[in-house]
Motif scaffolding. Structure first.
Motif, PDB file in Angstrom:
ATOM      1  N   ILE A   1      -9.441  -9.032   5.823  1.00  0.00           N
ATOM      2  CA  ILE A   1      -8.812  -9.506   7.048  1.00  0.00           C
ATOM      3  C   ILE A   1      -7.759  -8.453   7.374  1.00  0.00           C
ATOM      4  CG2 ILE A   1      -7.441 -11.295   8.158  1.00  0.00           C
ATOM      5  CD1 ILE A   1      -8.660 -13.312   6.191  1.00  0.00           C
ATOM      6  N   ALA A   2      -8.049  -7.629   8.369  1.00  0.00           N
ATOM      7  CA  ALA A   2      -7.127  -6.563   8.767  1.00  0.00           C
ATOM      8  C   ALA A   2      -6.224  -7.087   9.877  1.00  0.00           C
ATOM      9  CB  ALA A   2      -7.914  -5.348   9.245  1.00  0.00           C
ATOM     10  N   LEU A   3      -4.938  -6.856   9.740  1.00  0.00           N
ATOM     11  CA  LEU A   3      -3.953  -7.326  10.713  1.00  0.00           C
ATOM     12  C   LEU A   3      -3.285  -6.151  11.404  1.00  0.00           C
ATOM     13  CD1 LEU A   3      -2.228 -10.093   8.551  1.00  0.00           C
ATOM     14  CD2 LEU A   3      -4.133 -10.343  10.154  1.00  0.00           C
ATOM     15  N   GLY A   4      -3.192  -6.239  12.713  1.00  0.00           N
ATOM     16  CA  GLY A   4      -2.390  -5.291  13.480  1.00  0.00           C
ATOM     17  C   GLY A   4      -2.975  -3.907  13.651  1.00  0.00           C
ATOM     18  N   LEU A   5      -4.275  -3.783  13.863  1.00  0.00           N
ATOM     19  CA  LEU A   5      -4.890  -2.463  14.064  1.00  0.00           C
ATOM     20  C   LEU A   5      -4.519  -1.939  15.454  1.00  0.00           C
ATOM     21  CD1 LEU A   5      -8.396  -3.250  12.557  1.00  0.00           C
ATOM     22  CD2 LEU A   5      -6.509  -2.027  11.470  1.00  0.00           C
ATOM     23  N   GLY A   6      -3.516  -1.083  15.511  1.00  0.00           N
ATOM     24  CA  GLY A   6      -3.026  -0.554  16.779  1.00  0.00           C
ATOM     25  C   GLY A   6      -2.233  -1.561  17.593  1.00  0.00           C
ATOM     26  N   TYR A   7      -1.926  -2.693  17.010  1.00  0.00           N
ATOM     27  CA  TYR A   7      -1.253  -3.794  17.718  1.00  0.00           C
ATOM     28  C   TYR A   7       0.255  -3.627  17.639  1.00  0.00           C
ATOM     29  CZ  TYR A   7       0.356  -8.601  18.578  1.00  0.00           C
ATOM     30  OH  TYR A   7       1.000  -9.701  19.050  1.00  0.00           O
ATOM     31  N   ILE A   8       0.910  -3.812  18.781  1.00  0.00           N
ATOM     32  CA  ILE A   8       2.371  -3.816  18.841  1.00  0.00           C
ATOM     33  C   ILE A   8       2.776  -5.189  19.343  1.00  0.00           C
ATOM     34  CG2 ILE A   8       4.419  -2.785  19.877  1.00  0.00           C
ATOM     35  CD1 ILE A   8       2.693  -0.218  20.259  1.00  0.00           C
ATOM     36  N   GLY A   9       3.403  -5.949  18.496  1.00  0.00           N
ATOM     37  CA  GLY A   9       3.793  -7.309  18.818  1.00  0.00           C
ATOM     38  C   GLY A   9       3.976  -8.082  17.525  1.00  0.00           C
ATOM     39  N   MET A  10       4.110  -9.373  17.640  1.00  0.00           N
ATOM     40  CA  MET A  10       4.306 -10.211  16.463  1.00  0.00           C
ATOM     41  C   MET A  10       3.072 -11.080  16.234  1.00  0.00           C
ATOM     42  SD  MET A  10       8.257 -11.246  17.173  1.00  0.00           S
ATOM     43  CE  MET A  10       8.823 -11.486  15.504  1.00  0.00           C
ATOM     44  N   LEU A  11       2.851 -11.432  14.980  1.00  0.00           N
ATOM     45  CA  LEU A  11       1.735 -12.286  14.582  1.00  0.00           C
ATOM     46  C   LEU A  11       2.283 -13.279  13.565  1.00  0.00           C
ATOM     47  CD1 LEU A  11      -1.824 -11.168  13.792  1.00  0.00           C
ATOM     48  CD2 LEU A  11      -0.687 -12.716  12.242  1.00  0.00           C
TER      49      LEU A  11
END
Length: 182
Positions: free
Chosen positions: A142-152
């Motif tokens: 489970i990969a999290l935040g691939l190129g993502y800018i923000g909160m999870l």
């Protein structure tokens, strides 16, 4: 599961796609043992000059969903295993609940369905199709935040497809998923 597999993935995103994301693709969540287009689930933003769609990708084994090995750009959108939302409710300072369900995967029949929900409301579904996922659990991530800018926050994985009412209830939990456990 190797046969008759269903589930739900739920999480919250706080993102300002127009103000924070870089142009191109980013995947806040991706689940696969291989690649984005081979036995994979993902949610993605695609920041383009004219719009920023949010999508659910549900790619069976590559040889199942693309047996002719066609180039991705040449496949008509309606044949791609994507649910696309053009005006998703993501805004600066706002948490958005994302959930997707999948059911009747790994049956060997064209009956697998996936649904995407945002803030408890159904946004779309993939029509029934053969959904064969051949995973090696030791290599599945489970990969999290691939190129993502923000909160999870509050990533939860359920071993069955939740109903629409259960998704709405999950979205409405004031104390979040931990309140279901404690």
């Amino acid at each position: 599961r190797p046969a008759d597999w269903s589930g739900t993935v739920s999480f919250w995103l706080r993102a300002d796609p127009a103000g924070e994301l870089e142009p191109g693709f980013c995947d806040p969540v991706q689940i696969t043992a291989s690649a984005w287009n081979d036995a994979a689930f993902f949610v993605e933003f695609e920041k383009r000059p004219e719009s920023i769609p949010f999508r659910l990708g549900v790619y069976a084994d590559f040889n199942v969903w693309n047996p002719q090995n066609r180039k991705f750009a040449e496949i008509p959108f309606q044949e791609k295993p994507l649910v696309s939302v053009e005006n998703a409710p993501f805004r600066a300072g706002k948490w958005t609940h994302v959930a997707f369900t999948f059911e009747q995967f790994n049956t060997g029949r064209p009956d697998g369905v996936a649904r995407l929900y945002l803030d408890g409301e159904l946004q779309g579904r993939l029509s029934p199709r053969q959904q064969t996922f051949t995973w090696d659990p030791a290599k599945t991530v489970i990969a999290l935040g691939l190129g993502y800018i923000g909160m999870l926050d509050e990533l939860s994985v359920f071993n069955r497809a939740l109903t629409a009412d259960e998704i709405r209830s999950l979205h409405a939990l004031t104390q979040g998923v931990p309140s279901l456990i404690w």
